[in-house]
Design an enzyme around this catalytic site. Sequence first.
Site, PDB file in Angstrom:
ATOM      1  NE  ARG A  21     -39.835 -66.098  51.277  1.00  0.00           N
ATOM      2  CZ  ARG A  21     -40.684 -66.959  50.736  1.00  0.00           C
ATOM      3  NH1 ARG A  21     -41.686 -66.539  49.989  1.00  0.00           N
ATOM      4  NH2 ARG A  21     -40.551 -68.252  50.923  1.00  0.00           N
ATOM      5  NE  ARG A  49     -45.174 -76.012  44.655  1.00  0.00           N
ATOM      6  CZ  ARG A  49     -44.938 -75.607  45.876  1.00  0.00           C
ATOM      7  NH1 ARG A  49     -44.435 -76.444  46.751  1.00  0.00           N
ATOM      8  NH2 ARG A  49     -45.223 -74.391  46.231  1.00  0.00           N
ATOM      9  CD  GLU A  88     -48.473 -76.655  48.224  1.00  0.00           C
ATOM     10  OE1 GLU A  88     -48.165 -75.789  47.419  1.00  0.00           O
ATOM     11  OE2 GLU A  88     -47.833 -76.872  49.259  1.00  0.00           O
ATOM     12  CG  HIS A  99     -48.179 -70.271  48.942  1.00  0.00           C
ATOM     13  ND1 HIS A  99     -48.033 -69.189  49.770  1.00  0.00           N
ATOM     14  CD2 HIS A  99     -47.066 -71.010  49.082  1.00  0.00           C
ATOM     15  CE1 HIS A  99     -46.869 -69.262  50.398  1.00  0.00           C
ATOM     16  NE2 HIS A  99     -46.258 -70.367  49.984  1.00  0.00           N
TER      17      HIS A  99
END
Length: 400
Positions: free
Chosen positions: A241, A91, A384, A180
């Site tokens: 965040r 990844r 994922e 993402h």
Amino acid sequence: MKILVINCGSSSLKYQLIDAQSEEVLAKGLCERIGIEGSMFTYQKTGCDKTVTQIDQPDHKKSISIVLDALTDKENGVIADLSEIGAVGHRLVHGGEEFAASTLITDEVIKVVESCNDLAPLHNPANIIGVNACRELMPETPMVGVFDTAFHQTMPPEAFIYGILYEYYTKDKVRKYGFHGTSHAYVSKRTAEILGMDYDKAKIVVCHLGNGASICAVDGGKSVETSMGLTPLMGLVMGTRSGEIDPGVMEYLGKKENMSFEEIMTMLNKKSGVLGISGVSSDFRDVDIAVEDGNKQALLALQVFVHRVVSYIGAYIAVMNDVDAIVFTAGVGENDQKARAEIMKNFGYIGAYLDPEKNNMRGKEAIISTDDSKVKILVVPTNEELMIARDIKRIVEESK
Ligand code: AMP
């Protein structure tokens, strides 16, 4: 073919060994505190208990060799030897504009990924360390890079160009990239499958709501808008965040609080979001408990989070000029039925109605809209690693 999927951070490394044919996970785990005292190694063979061991891991190469030893261990391993691993998938966070799809890793590809390092200084260098360590330990095994940004490369310029001097795009590559991507691709595709729709025609809004969170408009199988930007700081209010704020806040706070640029960026990345507003935690479970105990700031944090999600979903439906499905995924999206219910209160005007009973579940695939809801609402747990394994299988087979 068996595929090892590696997600390598600066001091951690997650891994899964997947059988590409049956799509079964054979084993998975995590290396933590790499290069730091007290390194931990977690290993779990599917169907067995997890083991957590303290093993020194001075660097990523050592961590990967520990993973490979565990996978081939006579007693608890899942393969007889390393030749059973047909490919390794990595990844990789930022592929800039260079990678619109997963790619077989060569020396040339590594150079190009390195040229994107400035765009993701925390992630890309760590990702590359993982790739190089694997290449050293398994020189004959094909390596494939799967980019978080790749799926969003289909966004049209009007979605990705910022309203600043155009030369900052041409010269410095400043634009919206989005992240993402692997999750948005997997979840939107799976949604079309579940609904029996043609993916090429479906209009889907995917809400990836985890510690990091982003929304994506997927029109005909292509990302046409997404909420993260040049960096993963933009868009939704996340665990720690800030998401979208007026850039003027930075100058204002710099002067008012005498903060350096670095301090402001740390504040926006690590001390803001749900944690910053609630003063309780970045974890929605803790915030939910605080709300039940009557904590008003915790309630405000959830209200701000929900408001922002609603605003983005509404905007993305307008961008696509219609919507067939709104889908929830990742930690909060899959598990937090209250957050889903609050968000979906606002979409009766487009004919999207949540069924409270169907919504009363967590962590599994489900259609949670009423039977007569024009727009379908779903929960689709993201996967994922599986998406990465599928990509790798295709690429390795095509390269033969
Ligand atoms: P992720 O980044 O996708 O792993 O999501 C992690 C986040 O999901 C955690 O920080 C929690 O805020 C949230 N989460 C996980 N389980 C639940 C739950 N049962 N209820 C509410 N939030 C949850």
